[in-house]
Design an enzyme around this catalytic site. Structure first.
Site, PDB file in Angstrom:
ATOM      1  N   GLU A 135      14.640  -5.365  -0.135  1.00  0.00           N
ATOM      2  CA  GLU A 135      15.625  -6.444  -0.279  1.00  0.00           C
ATOM      3  C   GLU A 135      15.254  -7.307  -1.472  1.00  0.00           C
ATOM      4  O   GLU A 135      14.093  -7.663  -1.665  1.00  0.00           O
ATOM      5  CB  GLU A 135      15.633  -7.290   0.991  1.00  0.00           C
ATOM      6  CG  GLU A 135      16.636  -8.429   0.951  1.00  0.00           C
ATOM      7  CD  GLU A 135      16.624  -9.256   2.239  1.00  0.00           C
ATOM      8  OE1 GLU A 135      17.401 -10.212   2.305  1.00  0.00           O
ATOM      9  OE2 GLU A 135      15.828  -8.940   3.157  1.00  0.00           O
ATOM     10  N   GLU A 185       0.850  -1.189   0.000  1.00  0.00           N
ATOM     11  CA  GLU A 185       0.000   0.000   0.000  1.00  0.00           C
ATOM     12  C   GLU A 185       0.888   1.242   0.000  1.00  0.00           C
ATOM     13  O   GLU A 185       1.709   1.419   0.903  1.00  0.00           O
ATOM     14  CB  GLU A 185      -0.888   0.002   1.247  1.00  0.00           C
ATOM     15  CG  GLU A 185      -1.711   1.266   1.411  1.00  0.00           C
ATOM     16  CD  GLU A 185      -2.422   1.325   2.761  1.00  0.00           C
ATOM     17  OE1 GLU A 185      -2.972   2.383   3.063  1.00  0.00           O
ATOM     18  OE2 GLU A 185      -2.422   0.329   3.506  1.00  0.00           O
TER      19      GLU A 185
END
Length: 119
Positions: A116, A55
């Site tokens: 990551e 979001e």
């Protein structure tokens, strides 16, 4: 029983963030909600494979940069084509940290959030 649904990043420039997440990570909007008074916009991004969404929240009345602390929190994405993705991110100049011993690296978005990338 609970299942993961979404994670939130607040962003200063929604259009720049949407471009980054599409170009760098292939994430596309799957749902959008706008306040009737224009005070916020929520855009949920999906990978097209899982139910989990990211979001992005834009708040009209938050003009200052977000304090991300020490950037110790992050989102992680698994790359099917890890080496090709790494080359793409090198070309984009968005790699902010690499850990070859662990076989991972991180990219940073326009607001400084770390993502990551794992093989």
């Amino acid at each position: 029983m609970l299942t993961f649904n979404h994670f939130n990043f607040n962003v200063a420039d929604l259009e720049a963030s949407l471009k980054f997440y599409k170009d760098a990570l292939g994430l596309e909007p799957v749902r959008r909600k706008e306040a009737p008074d224009g005070s916020f916009v929520l855009v949920y991004l999906g990978d097209g494979r899982s139910e989990f969404t990211l979001e992005l929240t834009w708040l009209r009345d938050h003009p200052q940069k977000y304090n991300l602390g020490e950037c110790e929190f992050h989102l992680a994405l698994k790359a099917d084509e890890f080496d090709a993705m790494h080359r793409k991110h090198e070309e984009m100049g968005c790699i902010c940290f690499e850990n070859p011993a662990m076989g991972i690296y991180f990219v940073t978005d326009p607001d400084g959030y770390w993502i990551e990338i794992i093989p």
